[in-house]
Design a protein around this motif. Structure first.
Motif, PDB file in Angstrom:
ATOM      1  N   GLY A 564      91.948   0.578  53.317  1.00 11.36           N
ATOM      2  CA  GLY A 564      90.846   0.511  52.367  1.00 11.36           C
ATOM      3  C   GLY A 564      90.823   1.665  51.390  1.00 11.36           C
ATOM      4  O   GLY A 564      91.742   2.490  51.309  1.00 11.36           O
ATOM      5  N   ALA A 565      89.699   1.745  50.649  1.00  5.50           N
ATOM      6  CA  ALA A 565      89.594   2.703  49.547  1.00  5.50           C
ATOM      7  C   ALA A 565      89.472   4.140  50.033  1.00  5.50           C
ATOM      8  O   ALA A 565      89.968   5.061  49.376  1.00  5.50           O
ATOM      9  N   ARG A 566      88.819   4.371  51.161  1.00  5.07           N
ATOM     10  CA  ARG A 566      88.597   5.748  51.610  1.00  5.07           C
ATOM     11  C   ARG A 566      89.923   6.463  51.870  1.00  5.07           C
ATOM     12  O   ARG A 566      90.133   7.588  51.408  1.00  5.07           O
ATOM     13  N   ALA A 567      90.816   5.818  52.602  1.00  7.29           N
ATOM     14  CA  ALA A 567      92.103   6.444  52.909  1.00  7.29           C
ATOM     15  C   ALA A 567      92.905   6.688  51.632  1.00  7.29           C
ATOM     16  O   ALA A 567      93.530   7.750  51.457  1.00  7.29           O
ATOM     17  N   ARG A 568      92.893   5.745  50.730  1.00  3.75           N
ATOM     18  CA  ARG A 568      93.658   5.894  49.485  1.00  3.75           C
ATOM     19  C   ARG A 568      93.072   7.011  48.620  1.00  3.75           C
ATOM     20  O   ARG A 568      93.810   7.740  47.954  1.00  3.75           O
ATOM     21  N   THR A 569      91.740   7.123  48.617  1.00  3.95           N
ATOM     22  CA  THR A 569      91.107   8.188  47.845  1.00  3.95           C
ATOM     23  C   THR A 569      91.489   9.555  48.388  1.00  3.95           C
ATOM     24  O   THR A 569      91.824  10.476  47.629  1.00  3.95           O
ATOM     25  N   ARG A 570      91.452   9.713  49.714  1.00  6.57           N
ATOM     26  CA  ARG A 570      91.819  11.002  50.318  1.00  6.57           C
ATOM     27  C   ARG A 570      93.287  11.329  50.046  1.00  6.57           C
ATOM     28  O   ARG A 570      93.636  12.484  49.799  1.00  6.57           O
ATOM     29  N   LEU A 571      94.144  10.328  50.074  1.00  8.25           N
ATOM     30  CA  LEU A 571      95.558  10.577  49.784  1.00  8.25           C
ATOM     31  C   LEU A 571      95.742  11.036  48.342  1.00  8.25           C
ATOM     32  O   LEU A 571      96.491  11.991  48.075  1.00  8.25           O
ATOM     33  N   ALA A 572      95.083  10.377  47.406  1.00  8.35           N
ATOM     34  CA  ALA A 572      95.198  10.771  46.001  1.00  8.35           C
ATOM     35  C   ALA A 572      94.734  12.211  45.801  1.00  8.35           C
ATOM     36  O   ALA A 572      95.355  12.991  45.063  1.00  8.35           O
ATOM     37  N   GLU A 573      93.647  12.595  46.467  1.00  2.46           N
ATOM     38  CA  GLU A 573      93.151  13.963  46.335  1.00  2.46           C
ATOM     39  C   GLU A 573      94.089  14.957  47.023  1.00  2.46           C
ATOM     40  O   GLU A 573      94.282  16.082  46.533  1.00  2.46           O
ATOM     41  N   ALA A 574      94.679  14.555  48.150  1.00  2.00           N
ATOM     42  CA  ALA A 574      95.646  15.430  48.823  1.00  2.00           C
ATOM     43  C   ALA A 574      96.864  15.683  47.931  1.00  2.00           C
ATOM     44  O   ALA A 574      97.362  16.814  47.833  1.00  2.00           O
ATOM     45  N   GLU A 575      97.333  14.644  47.273  1.00  2.01           N
ATOM     46  CA  GLU A 575      98.485  14.813  46.374  1.00  2.01           C
ATOM     47  C   GLU A 575      98.124  15.712  45.196  1.00  2.01           C
ATOM     48  O   GLU A 575      98.957  16.496  44.724  1.00  2.01           O
ATOM     49  N   ARG A 576      96.889  15.614  44.711  1.00  2.00           N
ATOM     50  CA  ARG A 576      96.455  16.477  43.606  1.00  2.00           C
ATOM     51  C   ARG A 576      96.444  17.940  44.033  1.00  2.00           C
ATOM     52  O   ARG A 576      96.936  18.817  43.312  1.00  2.00           O
ATOM     53  N   HIS A 577      95.889  18.220  45.206  1.00  2.00           N
ATOM     54  CA  HIS A 577      95.849  19.605  45.683  1.00  2.00           C
ATOM     55  C   HIS A 577      97.256  20.122  45.998  1.00  2.00           C
ATOM     56  O   HIS A 577      97.540  21.308  45.771  1.00  2.00           O
ATOM     57  N   LEU A 578      98.119  19.268  46.506  1.00  2.00           N
ATOM     58  CA  LEU A 578      99.482  19.703  46.786  1.00  2.00           C
ATOM     59  C   LEU A 578     100.195  20.109  45.497  1.00  2.00           C
ATOM     60  O   LEU A 578     100.950  21.084  45.471  1.00  2.00           O
ATOM     61  N   ALA A 579      99.945  19.365  44.424  1.00  2.00           N
ATOM     62  CA  ALA A 579     100.569  19.709  43.142  1.00  2.00           C
ATOM     63  C   ALA A 579     100.039  21.028  42.597  1.00  2.00           C
ATOM     64  O   ALA A 579     100.727  21.696  41.810  1.00  2.00           O
ATOM     65  N   LEU A 580      98.832  21.429  43.013  1.00  2.00           N
ATOM     66  CA  LEU A 580      98.236  22.678  42.542  1.00  2.00           C
ATOM     67  C   LEU A 580      98.590  23.871  43.420  1.00  2.00           C
ATOM     68  O   LEU A 580      98.176  24.998  43.113  1.00  2.00           O
TER      69      LEU A 580
END
Length: 657
Positions: A564-580
């Motif tokens: 669902g959306a919750r897991a995908r949202t957390r993954l997108a945010e994790a990838e953003r922080h990893l890039a930073l």
């Protein structure tokens, strides 16, 4: 452009058409050839050399012999030759390829791009080579060969150079054998005048026809009698999200929350599927031919990332007032709609370019080759996990333990689809063959992802095991002179855990670093060893975050039919922080935490979805079909998902017989 319209008046061509005419005229001018680029790829599962451009020719055995000599020093050198690095820096491309293939600390990747004559080396921080040693080999043993187009000499020089470094000897330049300047070049490519001239001429004729049709419509409209009556505007209940929503009564906030979540899931599926099929199109037709579709996927990704960021903001601060939440949810729906529309707009052109129905036989042969090459890779992943059972706990192996079995289920589904494609081609039914081939491609992509994830996890556990001794020594140094306190108790417990016959080395390593950090916090800031230990721990934290994010990404990608959306949202945010991250342990910790939340939420979704097909006593065909549904490989009606947005991604349907 404005002057042109003023001169010719309202009947003149519109700005878009004039712009298109201008662009086509530009295409007729001589242009530099655009060469085929390579995305980070799967390395050859049968050896250490992946040559996609035919750079080595008859000298391949010499390169393999040099790599074998280095392997005797417990260092594995992988070499890959591509045309270029797809617009990335060489280091980014090499690191992405190393991560994709699960290379470990004692694995080094030499990536060579033949067209720009560039190279990059990807090596882990704990590879055993110092930065100056890697630079010395690059300067003395690799660069001179590439300057003379000696592609084989670069790999031989690298292997012999690393061997000399390990033996404490001087690095020697290779014996230069000049070669072809661009072994990956091809003939008539987009950008060549001979290619574009007929294309542009045909397009000009089409545009001329459009202009004539437009003028006729204008004249026809002038003859129509206007009735002084305007019907009331009716907005359908299925109006797409976005600005059109303003014409409707306000949707109740809970319903809007549900709609936004469904939009996020559907759009994420569309973007992932489009990116996967785009990779097949690139392999089939080259980077230049597929550039417009890559741009469409990039645009859709950016819109989806913005939507996920908004969803994360709402989750982080759920107490926002209703007006703010409504505005944010409307924006999420609007962003998702924009992403889907861009992909839908390119779907028909993508079908024409790839011509999957016309090329079904060719694509079928290529897909069967890929299926055969995948079997030993799955075996290697399974063997690597079984080898770790003697010294790793079940918790350490649990995230990927079922991956080889799931990969085989995907492979079985692909095999059945390929058989169906053969039958359809024999009957002359190219439509049905295209449907089956596309389903097989998607299944093989997920099987490849699952096998690579299992291998990478095994490499990570092995690397963590090798780093335990050094990390424990650092913690002991930080704890020197202290024999009490919470940090000392933690270190004592970790010592006992590290001495166990079976451990979770990644978890133990994390707890050792926590104890060492607690001791270092008690030391003065100018302590000589504190800064060095902090840098080392930061490097390990970044590696751990990267591994956790990759693990969550692979799980969601291969189980997205249930996530669902919750897991995908957390993954997108994790990838953003990893890039930073860029060496910032705080960003690395945040990325790892979010990735863990994403994986946990995704596993919960899969559990609710139900995976009865995964039970050991379930027949293989049922498991294979269940895996295809779970992975989002097939949609409702068992149609394969294709490139495109929500309105087009299920379009590849064979006609009724």
């Amino acid at each position: 452009m404005t002057r042109l319209l003023r001169r010719y008046g309202p009947g003149a061509p519109g700005p878009a058409i004039v712009g298109a005419l201008f662009a086509l005229c530009v295409l007729l001018l001589p242009a530099p050839s655009v060469a085929r680029a390579e995305t980070p790829l799967d390395l050859d599962a049968t050896g250490h050399v992946t040559d996609t451009v035919g750079a080595l020719g008859r000298r391949r055995p010499q390169v393999e012999a040099a790599l074998a000599r280095l392997a005797g020093r417990d260092v594995q050198l992988y070499v890959t030759y591509v045309h270029d690095f797809s617009g990335r820096t060489g280091r980014e491309w090499a690191d992405a390829t190393a991560d994709r293939n699960g290379l470990g600390p004692h694995d080094v990747l030499l990536a060579v791009a033949t067209s720009p004559r560039q190279f990059a080396v990807s090596a882990a921080q704990d590879s055993g080579f110092r930065a100056e040693q890697l630079q010395q080999v690059a300067t003395v043993a690799i660069s001179p060969a590439l300057k003379a187009h000696d592609w084989a000499g670069a790999a031989i020089g690298a292997a012999d150079g690393y061997r000399s470094v390990l033996a404490g000897q001087a690095v020697r330049p290779p014996v230069i054998v000049p070669g072809r300047s661009d072994p990956g070049s091809s003939g008539l490519l987009p950008g060549d005048r001979r290619f574009w001239a007929p294309v542009a001429a045909g397009a000009l004729l089409c545009l001329a026809g459009l202009l004539l049709r437009r003028q006729r419509r204008r004249r026809a409209r002038r003859r129509v009698t206007v009735v002084p009556f305007r019907a009331p505007v009716t907005v359908s209940a299925s109006t797409e999200p976005g600005l059109a929503r303003m014409a409707q009564p306000l949707t109740p906030l809970p319903d809007l929350e549900t709609e936004a979540s469904l939009n996020l899931v559907a759009t994420d599926d569309a973007v992932r599927t489009s990116a996967e099929e785009l990779s097949f199109a690139v392999a089939q037709l080259g980077e230049a031919a597929t550039l417009p579709f890559a741009e469409a996927v990039g645009y859709a990704r950016s819109e989806l990332a913005a939507a996920f960021r908004l969803r994360q903001r709402l989750d982080d601060a759920p107490a926002h007032d209703d007006d703010f939440r409504r505005h944010a949810l409307d924006e999420i729906c609007s962003r998702c709609t924009s992403a889907n529309r861009r992909l839908d707009a390119e779907a028909a052109a993508f079908d024409r370019l790839r011509a999957l129905k016309a090329n079904a036989a060719v694509v079928l042969d290529r897909t069967e080759d890929a299926a055969r090459a995948l079997e030993p890779r799955i075996d290697a992943a399974e063997n690597a996990l079984f080898a770790l059972r003697r010294r790793c706990t079940e918790d350490a192996l649990a995230p990927v333990w079922r991956y080889p079995a799931e990969a085989r289920d995907r492979l079985a589904f692909a095999g059945a689809a390929l058989e169906e494609a053969h039958t359809a081609l024999a009957e002359g039914d190219r439509d049905r063959a295209a449907v089956s081939v596309r389903a097989a491609e998607a299944a093989l992509s997920q099987a490849r992802t699952l096998a690579a994830a299992a291998l990478r996890h095994a490499h990570e556990l092995n690397g963590a095991t090798r780093r335990l001794a050094a990390a424990l020594a650092d913690a002991e140094a930080a704890a020197a002179g202290r024999a009490e306190g919470a940090a000392f108790d933690l270190l004592t417990a970790v010592r006992r855990e590290a001495a166990c016959e079976r451990t979770d080395p990644r978890a133990v390593l994390r707890r050792i670093d926590e104890a060492a950090a607690a001791f270092d916090d008690l030391l003065p800031p100018d302590d000589p060893g504190r800064a060095a230990r902090t840098r080392t721990r930061t490097g390990r934290a970044v590696l751990a975050a990267r591994a956790r994010v990759a693990g969550a990404r692979d799980f969601i990608a291969t189980h997205r039919g249930a996530v669902g959306a919750r897991a995908r949202t957390r993954l997108a945010e994790a990838e953003r922080h990893l890039a930073l991250t860029r060496g910032d342990p705080t960003e690395a910790d945040r990325a790892e935490t979010l990735a863990l939340q994403a994986r946990t939420a995704a596993e919960r979704d899969v559990g609710v979805y139900g995976v009865a097909h995964a039970m050991p006593d379930t027949a293989r065909p049922a498991r294979a079909l269940g895996g295809a549904l779970l992975g989002g490989i097939v949609l409702a009606g068992l149609l394969p998902a294709t490139f495109g947005g929500g309105a087009t991604r299920g379009r590849l349907a064979a006609p009724e017989r």
